[in-house]
Design a protein around this motif. Structure first.
Motif, short mmCIF file in Angstrom:
data_model
loop_
_atom_site.label_atom_id
_atom_site.label_comp_id
_atom_site.label_asym_id
_atom_site.label_seq_id
_atom_site.Cartn_x
_atom_site.Cartn_y
_atom_site.Cartn_z
N PRO A 5 43.88 20.78 40.70
CA PRO A 5 42.93 21.89 40.78
C PRO A 5 43.26 23.06 39.89
N ARG A 6 44.53 23.34 39.66
CA ARG A 6 44.92 24.48 38.84
C ARG A 6 46.16 24.12 38.05
N ASN A 7 46.29 24.70 36.82
CA ASN A 7 47.56 24.51 36.14
C ASN A 7 48.55 25.56 36.64
N LYS A 8 49.83 25.39 36.31
CA LYS A 8 50.88 26.24 36.87
C LYS A 8 50.69 27.71 36.54
N ALA A 9 50.21 28.00 35.34
CA ALA A 9 50.06 29.40 34.92
C ALA A 9 49.03 30.14 35.75
N ASN A 10 48.00 29.41 36.22
CA ASN A 10 46.91 30.05 36.96
C ASN A 10 47.03 29.90 38.48
N LYS A 11 48.10 29.21 38.94
CA LYS A 11 48.21 28.91 40.36
C LYS A 11 48.24 30.16 41.26
N PRO A 12 48.91 31.27 40.87
CA PRO A 12 48.93 32.45 41.74
C PRO A 12 47.57 33.11 41.92
N LEU A 13 46.61 32.78 41.05
CA LEU A 13 45.29 33.40 41.11
C LEU A 13 44.36 32.60 42.01
N PRO A 14 43.34 33.24 42.58
CA PRO A 14 42.35 32.52 43.38
C PRO A 14 41.59 31.52 42.52
N ASP A 15 40.98 30.54 43.14
CA ASP A 15 40.17 29.57 42.40
C ASP A 15 39.13 30.30 41.56
N ASN A 16 38.94 29.78 40.34
CA ASN A 16 37.90 30.27 39.41
C ASN A 16 38.23 31.59 38.74
N GLY A 22 44.85 37.07 26.33
CA GLY A 22 46.29 36.98 26.37
C GLY A 22 46.91 37.55 27.63
N GLY A 23 46.17 37.56 28.72
CA GLY A 23 46.68 38.08 29.99
C GLY A 23 46.43 39.55 30.22
N LYS A 24 45.72 40.18 29.29
CA LYS A 24 45.46 41.62 29.42
C LYS A 24 44.28 41.89 30.36
N SER A 25 43.43 40.92 30.59
CA SER A 25 42.28 41.10 31.48
C SER A 25 42.01 39.79 32.20
N TYR A 26 40.93 39.78 32.99
CA TYR A 26 40.63 38.60 33.81
C TYR A 26 39.15 38.24 33.68
N GLN A 27 38.84 36.97 33.97
CA GLN A 27 37.46 36.51 33.94
C GLN A 27 37.24 35.50 35.06
N TYR A 28 36.02 35.49 35.56
CA TYR A 28 35.67 34.62 36.68
C TYR A 28 34.69 33.55 36.19
N ARG A 43 44.36 43.59 38.03
CA ARG A 43 44.64 42.30 38.68
C ARG A 43 44.19 42.32 40.14
N LEU A 44 44.48 43.39 40.85
CA LEU A 44 44.14 43.49 42.27
C LEU A 44 42.63 43.45 42.48
N ASN A 45 41.90 44.22 41.65
CA ASN A 45 40.44 44.23 41.77
C ASN A 45 39.84 42.88 41.43
N ALA A 46 40.40 42.24 40.40
CA ALA A 46 39.88 40.93 39.98
C ALA A 46 40.10 39.89 41.07
N ILE A 47 41.29 39.91 41.69
CA ILE A 47 41.59 38.94 42.75
C ILE A 47 40.67 39.16 43.96
N ALA A 48 40.48 40.44 44.34
CA ALA A 48 39.62 40.74 45.48
C ALA A 48 38.19 40.29 45.23
N ALA A 49 37.69 40.56 44.00
CA ALA A 49 36.32 40.18 43.65
C ALA A 49 36.17 38.66 43.61
N ALA A 50 37.19 37.98 43.07
CA ALA A 50 37.13 36.52 42.97
C ALA A 50 37.08 35.87 44.35
#
Length: 358
Positions: A5-16, A22-28, A43-50
């Motif tokens: 379902p996820r590669n190791k680099a993205n595992k700490p993040l919610p699905d999608n 380069g890690g400076k921002s986030y996308q859903y 990061r916190l806002n992106a995780i909550a929104a996701a």
């Protein structure tokens, strides 16, 4: 290979939710449409929104949405071959190459989500093959993932980050003396084909398609099969003394529309691609050349894969023109001088460049 379902680099993040820039921002990535949406730099806002979006868009009982949001490499490859490949009107050989290399990709990562394939996954696959095969797999993978990006299945193209391998030419170059010896061992129709290839620098398929009706106004008109979509593939070759001699030799007592023709030794069962019983298929040129080459004994000590083929006649013709100070690029139908130089490389002779210091 079972899907992950996820590669190791993205595992700490919610699905999608994925890092961007380069890690400076986030996308859903929308789990149904596959489209990406910017989520800012926090990061916190992106995780909550996701998490909130996942709750809204992927309820526990919505299995269809989950599947649609996780397109595998195999599914994407099928979509590519069904929708993109027909539009591009690939030649049969190119289409076959794509099919062969896609099978290798599917065997290695067919059940993996297209979004989860990493550079390392592809690099490890390419390391298992020879430089030539690895480069073909890479070419197809770059194309597949470029289209995947355009479909919104992922944000980047991992295949582009892999290294293109340097292909060392295995086949030996053909010298003029070797050419002359092989020619004497060949049947007359094959000799005609060899000389046409040497003088005009055309590929075996284009030599096999040359017709008498294409000779007019002192020129031999050739539409190169490999490059007919580009300006470099339409040639009007001036018929000089050498070429005229070969053409006259082709005009024998057998009525045929083709310059290179023969009387079949037996009834031809496979007439696919043939419009006349005297026609010579390209693979027959290859076979006749190989038989004469081996009969000559010139390359008995060379491994089978290193012995020159009919295609090396083209390289010899390019070398001969360069030796005379002529530029073979346009005659060869090459779009760049670099491509022509690839054919000219590998010959042992030194070509001295005459210069003056006065």
């Amino acid at each position: 290979m079972s899907p992950r379902p996820r590669n190791k680099a993205n595992k700490p993040l919610p699905d999608n939710l994925y890092p961007a820039n380069g890690g400076k921002s986030y996308q859903y990535r929308h789990p149904v449409t596959g489209k990406f949406h910017g989520m800012g730099v926090s990061r916190l806002n992106a995780i909550a929104a996701a998490k909130e979006l996942n709750t809204m868009l992927i309820p526990d009982n919505d299995l269809v949405a989950k599947v649609l949001g996780n397109i595998t490499v195999r599914q994407h490859a099928k979509w590519f071959m069904d929708n993109i490949a027909p539009e591009r009107e690939y030649k049969a050989s190119t289409l076959q190459m794509y099919q062969v290399q896609i099978r290798k990709l599917e065997a290695a990562m067919g059940d993996v989500a297209a979004e989860d394939v990493s550079v390392q996954d592809l690099a490890q696959l390419l390391e298992k093959y020879s430089p030539r095969t690895a480069n073909q797999i890479r070419q197809v993978a770059v194309d597949l993932f470029r289209v995947a990006v355009s479909r919104g299945l992922r944000a980047d193209n991992p295949a582009e980050a892999t290294l293109k391998r340097k292909e060392k030419k295995a086949r030996k170059r053909l010298t003029q003396d070797e050419y002359d010896t092989i020619k004497t061992m060949s049947p007359l129709w094959a000799q005609n084909a060899m000389d046409l290839a040497l003088i005009t620098l055309q590929r075996r398929s284009d030599v096999a398609r040359m017709k008498f009706e294409n000779i007019r106004d002192g020129k031999l008109y050739v539409i190169q099969e490999k490059t007919e979509k580009y300006d470099t593939g339409y040639l009007a070759i001036a018929v000089g003394p050498r070429l005229d001699k070969v053409i006259k030799r082709c005009r024998d007592d057998m009525a045929s529309p083709y310059l290179v023709h023969r009387r079949p030794e037996r009834k031809v069962k496979d007439r696919a691609g043939m419009d006349h019983w005297t026609q010579v298929k390209p693979q027959m040129l290859t076979r006749a050349f190989a038989e004469a080459r081996d009969e000559s004994g010139l390359f008995d000590k060379a491994p089978e894969g290193e012995r020159p083929t009919f295609h090396e006649i083209r390289a010899l013709g390019i070398k001969n023109l360069r030796d005379k100070g002529a530029d073979p690029q346009k005659l060869a139908g090459h779009s760049s001088a670099k491509m022509t130089s690839n054919y000219d490389s590998g010959h042992d002779e030194i070509r001295w460049v005459e210069v003056s210091a006065e």
